[in-house]
Design a protein around this motif. Sequence first.
Motif, PDB file in Angstrom:
ATOM      1  N   ASP A 139      -4.208 -12.769  -4.628  1.00 38.19           N
ATOM      2  CA  ASP A 139      -3.556 -11.734  -5.430  1.00 38.19           C
ATOM      3  C   ASP A 139      -2.042 -11.791  -5.233  1.00 38.19           C
ATOM      4  O   ASP A 139      -1.266 -11.695  -6.193  1.00 38.19           O
TER       5      ASP A 139
ATOM      6  N   TYR B  67       0.814  -1.221   0.000  1.00 40.50           N
ATOM      7  CA  TYR B  67       0.000   0.000   0.000  1.00 40.50           C
ATOM      8  C   TYR B  67       0.847   1.269   0.000  1.00 40.50           C
ATOM      9  O   TYR B  67       1.746   1.436   0.824  1.00 40.50           O
TER      10      TYR B  67
ATOM     11  N   LYS C   2      -0.513  -0.687  -4.576  1.00 40.97           N
ATOM     12  CA  LYS C   2      -1.944  -0.530  -4.342  1.00 40.97           C
ATOM     13  C   LYS C   2      -2.218   0.733  -3.542  1.00 40.97           C
ATOM     14  O   LYS C   2      -1.375   1.192  -2.771  1.00 40.97           O
ATOM     15  N   GLU C   3      -3.434   1.281  -3.714  1.00 41.81           N
ATOM     16  CA  GLU C   3      -3.904   2.353  -2.853  1.00 41.81           C
ATOM     17  C   GLU C   3      -4.509   1.744  -1.591  1.00 41.81           C
ATOM     18  O   GLU C   3      -4.978   0.595  -1.621  1.00 41.81           O
TER      19      GLU C   3
ATOM     20  N   TYR D  34      -9.759   6.833   4.672  1.00 35.32           N
ATOM     21  CA  TYR D  34      -9.402   5.420   4.600  1.00 35.32           C
ATOM     22  C   TYR D  34      -9.671   4.651   5.899  1.00 35.32           C
ATOM     23  O   TYR D  34      -9.337   3.472   6.003  1.00 35.32           O
TER      24      TYR D  34
ATOM     25  N   ASN E 219      -7.254   1.930  -0.189  1.00 42.49           N
ATOM     26  CA  ASN E 219      -8.661   1.506  -0.267  1.00 42.49           C
ATOM     27  C   ASN E 219      -8.878   0.362  -1.245  1.00 42.49           C
ATOM     28  O   ASN E 219     -10.014  -0.034  -1.489  1.00 42.49           O
ATOM     29  N   GLU E 220      -7.806  -0.194  -1.794  1.00 41.90           N
ATOM     30  CA  GLU E 220      -7.933  -1.317  -2.720  1.00 41.90           C
ATOM     31  C   GLU E 220      -7.758  -2.634  -1.973  1.00 41.90           C
ATOM     32  O   GLU E 220      -6.897  -2.755  -1.096  1.00 41.90           O
ATOM     33  N   ALA E 221      -8.548  -3.611  -2.346  1.00 37.33           N
ATOM     34  CA  ALA E 221      -8.456  -4.935  -1.719  1.00 37.33           C
ATOM     35  C   ALA E 221      -7.204  -5.649  -2.215  1.00 37.33           C
ATOM     36  O   ALA E 221      -6.774  -5.465  -3.356  1.00 37.33           O
ATOM     37  N   TYR E 222      -6.635  -6.449  -1.344  1.00 34.52           N
ATOM     38  CA  TYR E 222      -5.465  -7.248  -1.721  1.00 34.52           C
ATOM     39  C   TYR E 222      -5.492  -8.526  -0.903  1.00 34.52           C
ATOM     40  O   TYR E 222      -5.434  -8.500   0.318  1.00 34.52           O
TER      41      TYR E 222
ATOM     42  N   SER F 255      -6.934  -2.135   5.015  1.00 34.56           N
ATOM     43  CA  SER F 255      -5.515  -1.828   5.237  1.00 34.56           C
ATOM     44  C   SER F 255      -5.288  -1.127   6.571  1.00 34.56           C
ATOM     45  O   SER F 255      -4.233  -1.283   7.192  1.00 34.56           O
TER      46      SER F 255
ATOM     47  N   CYS G  75     -11.103   1.134   5.736  1.00 36.13           N
ATOM     48  CA  CYS G  75     -10.479   0.192   4.807  1.00 36.13           C
ATOM     49  C   CYS G  75      -9.762  -0.928   5.549  1.00 36.13           C
ATOM     50  O   CYS G  75      -9.261  -0.733   6.658  1.00 36.13           O
TER      51      CYS G  75
END
Length: 311
Positions: A76, A40, A66-67, A231, A69-72, A236, A234
């Motif tokens: 992945d 992130y 990744k940002e 965020y 707020n993106e799922a990981y 993260s 999120c």
Amino acid sequence: MKKTVIAIVGPTAVGKTKLSIEIAKRFDAEIISGDSMQVYRGMDIGTAKIEEREMEAIPHHLIDIKEPNEAYSAADFKNHVQACIESIGAIGKLPIIVGGSGLYIQAALFDYNFSPARRDERITKRLENERAELGIKHLYDRLRAIDPEQAEKIHPNNYRRVIRALEIYEITGLKMSQLQKEQTVESPYNVIFIGLEMERELLYNRINQRVDKMINDGLVEEVRSLYEKGYEACGSMKAIGYKEMIPYIQGKQPFEEAVENLKRNSRRYAKRQYTWFRNKMNIRWYSINPNTYHEVFTKILDDLAGLLEDK
């Protein structure tokens, strides 16, 4: 021919990053981050992300992709690591994966076959609503009735894993324990696992010192910036180093208490990491302390030279 991969594992703050640089310089390698949070952007201090000056011009992969707020997911990560191993090997270099996210590393290096079931937001939302209305025990009891073997592996309060196990069962009709038994036990790679360990009191002191350094380096400001960007909710931000600072930023907790919680959670995480790696993988362990880094690293490099000749 299987590709050779070096994996450096162990608890947080034990010295994995420093060792990875020494190995990369000696054996013409490139480094893949095995930390699930270092992907992130903007989450640098709390994840103890390596700084550019520390890289010594050695290419690093899977950092800042990744940002927040993106799922990981571990799936992945597996796909990304395997692509990195291929690309690094294609230019004649040795891949090194270094980090403490045990499940992610296991998934990538043992070609873990994740459930084909994609997330169904409707089912997830319904189960989340049930948790809110009836409590996690209600869902955990349901999982225990459906798949008692998997329920034994999940803490009753770990609602994300409980919900995911129930979701997979509803979508596929298969128990998660059943799916896990079908996993590959042999790696598609020649993996040399190097584990670093340290006497507990020494390690805990290093963890406390690392947290103090994070605070001095601006951890609170980093978390505040992410919080103000929206965020907070999120996934993260549930990571250690971030979740502990949010109550302080919100004015709900004294600063000293937030810092102590971060130190405590980091120490507990280190203990879990060590236990996980001990139980899950065949690892060559090396015991170190702050006064023996050079001596132990020299032995590891010499051992690796012999092992790589045999591959």
